[in-house]
Design a protein around this motif. Structure first.
Motif, PDB file in Angstrom:
ATOM      1  N   GLU A   6       0.832  -1.211   0.000  1.00 42.38           N
ATOM      2  CA  GLU A   6       0.000   0.000   0.000  1.00 42.38           C
ATOM      3  C   GLU A   6       0.867   1.262   0.000  1.00 42.38           C
ATOM      4  O   GLU A   6       0.499   2.270  -0.591  1.00 42.38           O
ATOM      5  N   ASP A   7       2.030   1.208   0.656  1.00 40.78           N
ATOM      6  CA  ASP A   7       2.943   2.357   0.631  1.00 40.78           C
ATOM      7  C   ASP A   7       3.530   2.547  -0.765  1.00 40.78           C
ATOM      8  O   ASP A   7       3.626   3.668  -1.255  1.00 40.78           O
ATOM      9  N   GLN A   8       3.914   1.451  -1.402  1.00 40.58           N
ATOM     10  CA  GLN A   8       4.429   1.539  -2.768  1.00 40.58           C
ATOM     11  C   GLN A   8       3.383   2.139  -3.697  1.00 40.58           C
ATOM     12  O   GLN A   8       3.690   3.001  -4.518  1.00 40.58           O
ATOM     13  N   SER A   9       2.152   1.689  -3.546  1.00 43.91           N
ATOM     14  CA  SER A   9       1.064   2.195  -4.371  1.00 43.91           C
ATOM     15  C   SER A   9       0.870   3.692  -4.161  1.00 43.91           C
ATOM     16  O   SER A   9       0.703   4.449  -5.125  1.00 43.91           O
ATOM     17  N   ARG A  10       0.906   4.141  -2.916  1.00 44.26           N
ATOM     18  CA  ARG A  10       0.714   5.570  -2.616  1.00 44.26           C
ATOM     19  C   ARG A  10       1.882   6.387  -3.146  1.00 44.26           C
ATOM     20  O   ARG A  10       1.685   7.490  -3.672  1.00 44.26           O
ATOM     21  N   ALA A  24       7.974  16.059  -0.719  1.00 38.76           N
ATOM     22  CA  ALA A  24       6.840  15.570   0.082  1.00 38.76           C
ATOM     23  C   ALA A  24       6.923  14.052   0.247  1.00 38.76           C
ATOM     24  O   ALA A  24       6.649  13.520   1.329  1.00 38.76           O
ATOM     25  N   ILE A  25       7.307  13.365  -0.808  1.00 43.36           N
ATOM     26  CA  ILE A  25       7.470  11.910  -0.735  1.00 43.36           C
ATOM     27  C   ILE A  25       8.609  11.577   0.224  1.00 43.36           C
ATOM     28  O   ILE A  25       8.488  10.661   1.046  1.00 43.36           O
ATOM     29  N   GLU A  26       9.684  12.344   0.148  1.00 41.94           N
ATOM     30  CA  GLU A  26      10.816  12.108   1.043  1.00 41.94           C
ATOM     31  C   GLU A  26      10.410  12.328   2.501  1.00 41.94           C
ATOM     32  O   GLU A  26      10.776  11.547   3.389  1.00 41.94           O
ATOM     33  N   LYS A  27       9.647  13.370   2.737  1.00 39.50           N
ATOM     34  CA  LYS A  27       9.217  13.674   4.107  1.00 39.50           C
ATOM     35  C   LYS A  27       8.324  12.564   4.666  1.00 39.50           C
ATOM     36  O   LYS A  27       8.471  12.158   5.818  1.00 39.50           O
ATOM     37  N   LEU A  28       7.405  12.049   3.856  1.00 42.39           N
ATOM     38  CA  LEU A  28       6.472  11.024   4.318  1.00 42.39           C
ATOM     39  C   LEU A  28       7.068   9.620   4.367  1.00 42.39           C
ATOM     40  O   LEU A  28       6.770   8.834   5.270  1.00 42.39           O
ATOM     41  N   TYR A  29       7.909   9.286   3.377  1.00 37.46           N
ATOM     42  CA  TYR A  29       8.375   7.908   3.240  1.00 37.46           C
ATOM     43  C   TYR A  29       9.894   7.756   3.331  1.00 37.46           C
ATOM     44  O   TYR A  29      10.405   6.643   3.189  1.00 37.46           O
ATOM     45  N   ASN A  30      10.599   8.862   3.553  1.00 37.23           N
ATOM     46  CA  ASN A  30      12.057   8.836   3.687  1.00 37.23           C
ATOM     47  C   ASN A  30      12.745   8.264   2.440  1.00 37.23           C
ATOM     48  O   ASN A  30      13.718   7.522   2.545  1.00 37.23           O
ATOM     49  N   GLU A  35      15.594   7.315  -5.263  1.00 38.15           N
ATOM     50  CA  GLU A  35      14.952   6.087  -4.792  1.00 38.15           C
ATOM     51  C   GLU A  35      13.529   5.968  -5.327  1.00 38.15           C
ATOM     52  O   GLU A  35      13.064   4.867  -5.635  1.00 38.15           O
ATOM     53  N   VAL A  36      12.850   7.104  -5.459  1.00 39.60           N
ATOM     54  CA  VAL A  36      11.510   7.100  -6.058  1.00 39.60           C
ATOM     55  C   VAL A  36      11.618   6.680  -7.520  1.00 39.60           C
ATOM     56  O   VAL A  36      10.834   5.851  -7.996  1.00 39.60           O
ATOM     57  N   ILE A  37      12.596   7.204  -8.211  1.00 40.53           N
ATOM     58  CA  ILE A  37      12.816   6.837  -9.618  1.00 40.53           C
ATOM     59  C   ILE A  37      13.090   5.346  -9.734  1.00 40.53           C
ATOM     60  O   ILE A  37      12.536   4.662 -10.599  1.00 40.53           O
ATOM     61  N   ALA A  38      13.936   4.802  -8.836  1.00 31.75           N
ATOM     62  CA  ALA A  38      14.241   3.367  -8.854  1.00 31.75           C
ATOM     63  C   ALA A  38      12.986   2.537  -8.597  1.00 31.75           C
ATOM     64  O   ALA A  38      12.764   1.506  -9.253  1.00 31.75           O
ATOM     65  N   LEU A  39      12.155   2.976  -7.656  1.00 32.96           N
ATOM     66  CA  LEU A  39      10.898   2.275  -7.373  1.00 32.96           C
ATOM     67  C   LEU A  39       9.989   2.298  -8.588  1.00 32.96           C
ATOM     68  O   LEU A  39       9.411   1.265  -8.960  1.00 32.96           O
ATOM     69  N   MET A  40       9.872   3.458  -9.212  1.00 33.60           N
ATOM     70  CA  MET A  40       9.022   3.582 -10.399  1.00 33.60           C
ATOM     71  C   MET A  40       9.549   2.685 -11.521  1.00 33.60           C
ATOM     72  O   MET A  40       8.769   2.009 -12.195  1.00 33.60           O
TER      73      MET A  40
END
Length: 87
Positions: A6-10, A24-30, A35-40
């Motif tokens: 669910e965190d990945q989805s959000r 904002a993503i960094e603040k909420l999910y560190n 790292e967001v690019i790698a996840l995507m």
């Protein structure tokens, strides 16, 4: 990077949103932007990932430092519509 589904989805949803900055993503999910690019890259199909990268590359609203001062929030005021009560 061990995230619940669910965190990945959000995070993916937030990354697609034009007005949600990476900060904002960094603040909420560190997760930093890289790292967001790698996840995507891992979670999306190749063409979908390339479309997303093209969309967010250079987009001023995805980085707080590049934003205009008149952008005060991370979403459109009409994005979350309230439901009217039925009588």
């Amino acid at each position: 990077m061990m995230l619940k589904q669910e965190d990945q989805s959000r995070i993916i949803e937030m990354a697609w949103e034009d007005r949600t900055p990476f900060e904002a993503i960094e603040k909420l999910y560190n997760l930093k932007e890289a790292e967001v690019i790698a996840l995507m890259r891992k979670q999306l199909k190749g063409k979908t990932f390339r479309n997303w990268r093209t969309r967010v590359s250079g987009r001023k609203t995805k980085h707080i430092k590049l934003r205009s001062n008149d952008v005060e929030r991370g979403y459109c005021p009409t994005q979350y519509k309230t439901k009217s009560k039925s009588k």
